[in-house]
Write a protein that holds these residues in place. Structure first.
Motif, PDB file in Angstrom:
ATOM      1  N   VAL A 137       4.676  19.237  12.702  1.00  0.00           N
ATOM      2  CA  VAL A 137       5.231  17.895  12.772  1.00  0.00           C
ATOM      3  C   VAL A 137       6.327  17.797  11.726  1.00  0.00           C
ATOM      4  CG1 VAL A 137       4.449  15.843  11.347  1.00  0.00           C
ATOM      5  CG2 VAL A 137       2.777  16.767  12.601  1.00  0.00           C
ATOM      6  N   CYS A 138       6.609  18.415  10.603  1.00  0.00           N
ATOM      7  CA  CYS A 138       7.815  18.543   9.817  1.00  0.00           C
ATOM      8  C   CYS A 138       9.024  19.054  10.587  1.00  0.00           C
ATOM      9  CB  CYS A 138       7.413  19.310   8.488  1.00  0.00           C
ATOM     10  SG  CYS A 138       6.651  18.425   7.380  1.00  0.00           S
ATOM     11  N   SER A 139       8.707  19.878  11.458  1.00  0.00           N
ATOM     12  CA  SER A 139       9.836  20.454  12.202  1.00  0.00           C
ATOM     13  C   SER A 139      10.684  19.219  13.270  1.00  0.00           C
ATOM     14  CB  SER A 139       9.710  21.326  13.258  1.00  0.00           C
ATOM     15  OG  SER A 139       8.900  20.868  14.365  1.00  0.00           O
ATOM     16  N   GLU A 172      -4.795  27.558   7.186  1.00  0.00           N
ATOM     17  CA  GLU A 172      -4.168  28.226   8.170  1.00  0.00           C
ATOM     18  C   GLU A 172      -3.827  27.211   9.318  1.00  0.00           C
ATOM     19  OE1 GLU A 172      -3.645  31.332  11.793  1.00  0.00           O
ATOM     20  OE2 GLU A 172      -4.709  31.912   9.474  1.00  0.00           O
ATOM     21  N   GLY A 173      -4.747  26.556   9.691  1.00  0.00           N
ATOM     22  CA  GLY A 173      -4.431  25.145  10.912  1.00  0.00           C
ATOM     23  C   GLY A 173      -3.704  24.217  10.104  1.00  0.00           C
ATOM     24  N   ALA A 174      -4.169  23.843   9.026  1.00  0.00           N
ATOM     25  CA  ALA A 174      -3.173  22.602   8.279  1.00  0.00           C
ATOM     26  C   ALA A 174      -1.690  23.136   8.295  1.00  0.00           C
ATOM     27  CB  ALA A 174      -3.653  22.461   7.061  1.00  0.00           C
ATOM     28  N   GLN A 175      -1.406  24.330   8.073  1.00  0.00           N
ATOM     29  CA  GLN A 175      -0.032  24.744   7.659  1.00  0.00           C
ATOM     30  C   GLN A 175       0.749  24.647   9.061  1.00  0.00           C
ATOM     31  OE1 GLN A 175      -0.314  28.165   5.244  1.00  0.00           O
ATOM     32  NE2 GLN A 175      -0.746  27.233   3.516  1.00  0.00           N
ATOM     33  N   GLN A 176       0.025  25.186  10.014  1.00  0.00           N
ATOM     34  CA  GLN A 176       0.617  25.399  11.621  1.00  0.00           C
ATOM     35  C   GLN A 176       0.901  23.987  11.860  1.00  0.00           C
ATOM     36  OE1 GLN A 176      -2.009  27.442  13.884  1.00  0.00           O
ATOM     37  NE2 GLN A 176      -1.241  29.409  13.017  1.00  0.00           N
ATOM     38  N   PRO A 200      15.304  23.271   8.021  1.00  0.00           N
ATOM     39  CA  PRO A 200      16.752  22.627   7.878  1.00  0.00           C
ATOM     40  C   PRO A 200      17.021  21.366   8.639  1.00  0.00           C
ATOM     41  CG  PRO A 200      16.630  24.533   9.698  1.00  0.00           C
ATOM     42  CD  PRO A 200      15.173  24.244   8.913  1.00  0.00           C
ATOM     43  N   ASN A 201      16.102  20.866   9.638  1.00  0.00           N
ATOM     44  CA  ASN A 201      16.254  19.651  10.248  1.00  0.00           C
ATOM     45  C   ASN A 201      15.833  18.344   9.123  1.00  0.00           C
ATOM     46  OD1 ASN A 201      13.553  20.925  10.508  1.00  0.00           O
ATOM     47  ND2 ASN A 201      12.877  18.566  10.784  1.00  0.00           N
ATOM     48  N   ILE A 202      15.320  18.660   8.132  1.00  0.00           N
ATOM     49  CA  ILE A 202      14.962  17.684   6.838  1.00  0.00           C
ATOM     50  C   ILE A 202      16.074  17.546   6.211  1.00  0.00           C
ATOM     51  CG2 ILE A 202      13.151  17.344   4.982  1.00  0.00           C
ATOM     52  CD1 ILE A 202      11.172  18.675   6.435  1.00  0.00           C
ATOM     53  N   LYS A 203      16.206  16.032   6.116  1.00  0.00           N
ATOM     54  CA  LYS A 203      17.626  15.697   5.315  1.00  0.00           C
ATOM     55  C   LYS A 203      17.352  15.164   4.077  1.00  0.00           C
ATOM     56  CE  LYS A 203      19.888  14.390   9.794  1.00  0.00           C
ATOM     57  NZ  LYS A 203      18.954  14.771  10.563  1.00  0.00           N
ATOM     58  N   VAL A 204      16.141  14.756   3.857  1.00  0.00           N
ATOM     59  CA  VAL A 204      15.893  14.519   2.466  1.00  0.00           C
ATOM     60  C   VAL A 204      14.395  14.961   2.037  1.00  0.00           C
ATOM     61  CG1 VAL A 204      15.293  12.183   1.145  1.00  0.00           C
ATOM     62  CG2 VAL A 204      17.038  12.262   3.119  1.00  0.00           C
ATOM     63  N   GLN A 237      13.584  25.518  -0.977  1.00  0.00           N
ATOM     64  CA  GLN A 237      12.544  26.235   0.111  1.00  0.00           C
ATOM     65  C   GLN A 237      12.574  25.349   1.302  1.00  0.00           C
ATOM     66  OE1 GLN A 237       8.932  28.584  -0.889  1.00  0.00           O
ATOM     67  NE2 GLN A 237       9.503  27.991  -3.111  1.00  0.00           N
ATOM     68  N   VAL A 238      12.262  23.998   1.253  1.00  0.00           N
ATOM     69  CA  VAL A 238      12.114  23.236   2.409  1.00  0.00           C
ATOM     70  C   VAL A 238      13.696  23.152   3.053  1.00  0.00           C
ATOM     71  CG1 VAL A 238      11.730  20.685   3.159  1.00  0.00           C
ATOM     72  CG2 VAL A 238      10.405  21.506   1.346  1.00  0.00           C
ATOM     73  N   ALA A 239      14.629  22.991   2.421  1.00  0.00           N
ATOM     74  CA  ALA A 239      15.910  22.885   2.980  1.00  0.00           C
ATOM     75  C   ALA A 239      16.071  24.333   3.947  1.00  0.00           C
ATOM     76  CB  ALA A 239      17.006  22.808   1.852  1.00  0.00           C
ATOM     77  N   LYS A 240      15.838  25.550   3.318  1.00  0.00           N
ATOM     78  CA  LYS A 240      16.035  26.655   4.078  1.00  0.00           C
ATOM     79  C   LYS A 240      14.968  26.790   4.970  1.00  0.00           C
ATOM     80  CE  LYS A 240      17.561  29.186  -0.121  1.00  0.00           C
ATOM     81  NZ  LYS A 240      17.152  30.078  -1.055  1.00  0.00           N
ATOM     82  N   GLU A 241      13.802  26.524   4.915  1.00  0.00           N
ATOM     83  CA  GLU A 241      12.766  26.858   5.914  1.00  0.00           C
ATOM     84  C   GLU A 241      12.509  25.689   7.130  1.00  0.00           C
ATOM     85  OE1 GLU A 241       8.901  28.325   4.761  1.00  0.00           O
ATOM     86  OE2 GLU A 241       9.932  29.301   3.035  1.00  0.00           O
TER      87      GLU A 241
END
Length: 108
Positions: A38-40, A29-33, A86-90, A80-84
């Motif tokens: 970071v990914c946002s 859970e901590g890893a995912q949060q 959306p800031n990630i372009k690649v 799923q990455v693109a939907k969840e």
């Protein structure tokens, strides 16, 4: 990451999820949060199925220590990455067959 964005620089992350390392810092859970936070703030995400499933909590095929390569499963995860996030372009990956923890595609 925010400073790089302010300077209009590209931001890249490779989650490289490792369960043993996260045991001392919040577990799965901590890893995912942490990794989602970071990914946002990035433009480019490079990860394999396990990084996306366990590191970001995305749904996908069972991640096993021994598995055959199924690139179609990864394409669904990219959607799923693109939907969840959306800031990630690649979104990119290195597709490989896992034979053992030390051997992939016959390379040690």
């Amino acid at each position: 990451m925010k400073a790089a964005k302010a300077c209009r620089r590209g931001r890249f992350v490779r989650p490289n999820f490792r369960a043993k390392l996260w045991q001392i810092s919040g577990g799965l859970e901590g890893a995912q949060q942490t990794l989602r936070r970071v990914c946002s703030n990035v433009d480019v995400l490079v990860g394999n199925e396990e990084d996306l499933q366990k590191g970001l909590g995305l749904k996908g095929p069972d991640v096993e220590s021994k598995s055959k390569l199924d690139s179609s499963a990864f394409f669904g995860m990219m959607d799923q990455v693109a939907k969840e996030l959306p800031n990630i372009k690649v979104v990119a990956t290195t597709l490989r067959e896992v034979h053992t923890t030390n051997t992939t595609n016959g390379v040690r």
